[in-house]
Structure formats: structure tokens, C-alpha cells
Design a protein around this motif. Structure first.
Motif, PDB file in Angstrom:
ATOM      1  N   SER A  38      -5.771   4.558   1.541  1.00  0.00           N
ATOM      2  CA  SER A  38      -6.596   4.306   2.723  1.00  0.00           C
ATOM      3  C   SER A  38      -5.858   4.817   3.956  1.00  0.00           C
ATOM      4  O   SER A  38      -4.646   5.081   3.913  1.00  0.00           O
ATOM      5  CB  SER A  38      -6.879   2.813   2.865  1.00  0.00           C
ATOM      6  OG  SER A  38      -5.683   2.107   3.194  1.00  0.00           O
ATOM      7  N   GLU A  46      -5.117   3.075   6.486  1.00  0.00           N
ATOM      8  CA  GLU A  46      -4.114   2.057   6.796  1.00  0.00           C
ATOM      9  C   GLU A  46      -2.862   2.234   5.942  1.00  0.00           C
ATOM     10  O   GLU A  46      -1.733   2.126   6.445  1.00  0.00           O
ATOM     11  CB  GLU A  46      -4.693   0.660   6.584  1.00  0.00           C
ATOM     12  CG  GLU A  46      -5.772   0.273   7.582  1.00  0.00           C
ATOM     13  CD  GLU A  46      -7.169   0.743   7.151  1.00  0.00           C
ATOM     14  OE1 GLU A  46      -7.268   1.535   6.177  1.00  0.00           O
ATOM     15  OE2 GLU A  46      -8.142   0.329   7.803  1.00  0.00           O
ATOM     16  N   ASN A  47      -3.047   2.530   4.645  1.00  0.00           N
ATOM     17  CA  ASN A  47      -1.904   2.751   3.745  1.00  0.00           C
ATOM     18  C   ASN A  47      -1.066   3.937   4.213  1.00  0.00           C
ATOM     19  O   ASN A  47       0.167   3.861   4.235  1.00  0.00           O
ATOM     20  CB  ASN A  47      -2.381   3.026   2.314  1.00  0.00           C
ATOM     21  CG  ASN A  47      -2.991   1.831   1.635  1.00  0.00           C
ATOM     22  OD1 ASN A  47      -3.812   1.988   0.732  1.00  0.00           O
ATOM     23  ND2 ASN A  47      -2.614   0.623   2.046  1.00  0.00           N
ATOM     24  N   VAL A  54     -13.235   5.153   1.537  1.00  0.00           N
ATOM     25  CA  VAL A  54     -12.018   4.599   0.925  1.00  0.00           C
ATOM     26  C   VAL A  54     -10.755   5.201   1.541  1.00  0.00           C
ATOM     27  O   VAL A  54      -9.895   4.500   2.068  1.00  0.00           O
ATOM     28  CB  VAL A  54     -12.011   4.808  -0.605  1.00  0.00           C
ATOM     29  CG1 VAL A  54     -10.767   4.153  -1.220  1.00  0.00           C
ATOM     30  CG2 VAL A  54     -13.270   4.236  -1.227  1.00  0.00           C
ATOM     31  N   GLY A  55     -10.625   6.548   1.449  1.00  0.00           N
ATOM     32  CA  GLY A  55      -9.426   7.178   1.990  1.00  0.00           C
ATOM     33  C   GLY A  55      -9.250   8.589   1.476  1.00  0.00           C
ATOM     34  O   GLY A  55     -10.218   9.345   1.333  1.00  0.00           O
ATOM     35  N   THR A  89     -11.237  13.886   0.289  1.00  0.00           N
ATOM     36  CA  THR A  89     -11.708  12.682   0.952  1.00  0.00           C
ATOM     37  C   THR A  89     -12.543  11.853  -0.014  1.00  0.00           C
ATOM     38  O   THR A  89     -13.476  12.381  -0.637  1.00  0.00           O
ATOM     39  CB  THR A  89     -12.571  13.026   2.178  1.00  0.00           C
ATOM     40  OG1 THR A  89     -11.795  13.790   3.106  1.00  0.00           O
ATOM     41  CG2 THR A  89     -13.065  11.760   2.859  1.00  0.00           C
TER      42      THR A  89
END
Length: 232
Positions: free
Chosen positions: A179, A181-182, A226-227, A222
Motif C-alpha cells: 500500500s 502507507e507501507n 490497494v497499492g 498498480t
């Protein structure tokens, strides 16, 4: 032990003094300059660990200073600017800046970001000595984390430090979906703070450098909603 040296380049003396005051309290050594040409001269004559740059400076603006720094140095660069548009931020990040803060700013937040980037930079410098890094080969790519080089079908690809870190993260975990964020937490080494646009800008420029703006078989895929994942 060598003291960490930070460059602050800003033609507003009050801003430079405020930044220096807070960072000197943390034990850092500060070098203050008031224009872009002085910033380049300071980097050539001193061992700088991190640079904080204004954009609108006399002689050379912050964008040009960043471009020249990235020709020879990998130190973290933080823009501290009154320019607040997304395009200004994107331009700074594409040129190789690691972070972008707008004025007026919270000095304590700046200190926190400086510490995070220095911590991340130290980890990268020490990484080759751990013995855990390995050259990755996939999809025509050769990624060497020790030399921090990327070769695509025999051609050397010039990446900024953050672009390299994102690529190495994704390629080292092929097919795993990360993601936004990850990615931010792994690459920037700190808690996620609205860094989604920052990550997406770096992914966009990374893809362009890999020639994926016209390539349907993208190495960085992509996964909508999700990411991102490495498709090599």
C-alpha cells in the motif's frame, strides 16, 4: 565523533535563524547561507549531512541547487518554501528532494522530519556492511543496493535516492502488494503523514525513467484500491 552538519539555505534571515536555533538545540552543527550559489559552495567545501532549501533564492533557486546536488551527492534534501501548490511540490520531489514543507511551519515538525531523514540516511550508508544486501535481477533490471545502481537492458538508469529505495523494495518482494502507507513507512522510515501524494509522484517519475510511460508491460503494476507491486 563527527557532528552532523546541516545546511540551511534561505534568504530570509529570520527563518534561517529560527531553523538553526531549533536544530542546534538537538546538537547539530549548522551552516547558514542566503542564496543558491552560496549553498553550492558550502556543499563543495564542507561535509554536509542534510540540506534544507528555500525555493525562491537569489542567484540560483532551490530547484537548480537540488539538481546540482543530485549530480554528485545523495544527502537528504528538505524543501522549506512559501510555494504551496501541488506542482511546486511535485517539481521539487521529481528533481530529487526527499521532503517538502511549506511556510509557515512548525519548527518541532521540521526537527522531527530532519531526524527521520538522517536516521534513514544512516541506515542506507551502513547497509552494505551488514552482509544482507543482494543484487536483484528481474525483468531486464539489475539492481545493486551496495553501489545503488540500476541497469535496464544494459543502460544505466539515474534514480533519486527515494526512487531507488522504492524500486528495491518492490523488486525485492516480487508479486507482493504494498500500500502507499507501507511504501512510505519502509522508504521514508517514519510514520505515515499524508504522504500518499509524495509516494505517487515518486512512482510516476520512477515509471517514466524505466520507460513505462509507453510500455504496457509495466514492471511496477498498480493494484487499484490497494497499492503497487513489482511485475518482473
Amino acid at each position: 565523533m563527527k557532528r552532523i552538519t546541516i545546511l540551511i539555505a534561505d534568504d530570509e534571515a529570520e527563518i534561517a535563524d529560527l531553523v538553526a536555533l531549533h536544530l542546534e538545540k538537538e546538537g547539530y552543527q549548522m551552516i547558514k547561507v542566503s542564496d543558491g550559489r552560496e549553498a553550492i559552495e558550502a556543499i563543495q567545501s564542507h561535509s554536509i549531512d542534510l540540506a534544507i532549501l528555500d525555493i525562491m533564492m537569489p542567484k540560483l533557486d532551490g530547484y537548480e541547487v537540488t539538481r546540482q546536488i543530485r549530480e554528485q551527492h545523495q544527502m537528504p534534501i528538505i524543501f522549506l518554501s512559501a510555494k504551496t501548490s501541488d506542482m511546486d511540490k511535485i517539481t521539487g520531489l521529481v528533481l530529487g528532494a526527499d521532503d517538502y514543507m511549506t511556510k509557515p511551519f512548525n519548527p518541532m515538525e521540521l526537527v522531527a522530519r530532519v531526524k527521520a531523514h538522517l536516521r534513514r540516511s544512516a541506515m542506507q550508508l551502513n547497509q552494505p556492511m551488514t552482509g544482507h544486501t543482494s543484487v536483484l535481477e528481474a525483468g531486464g533490471l539489475i539492481i545493486d543496493p551496495d553501489k545503488r545502481t540500476v541497469i535496464l537492458y544494459g543502460e544505466n538508469i539515474e534514480l533519486t535516492p527515494k526512487e531507488f529505495d522504492i524500486l528495491y523494495l518492490l523488486a525485492g518482494h516480487s508479486k507482493k502488494v504494498f500500500s502507499v502507507e507501507n511504501i512510505f513507512q519502509h522508504v521514508w522510515g517514519e510514520a505515515y503523514y499524508e504522504g500518499g501524494n509524495t509516494v505517487m509522484v515518486h512512482i510516476r517519475t520512477l515509471r517514466k525513467k524505466l520507460g513505462e510511460d509507453t510500455n504496457k508491460n509495466k514492471l511496477i503494476k498498480t493494484i487499484w484500491g490497494v497499492g503497487y507491486t513489482f511485475n518482473g
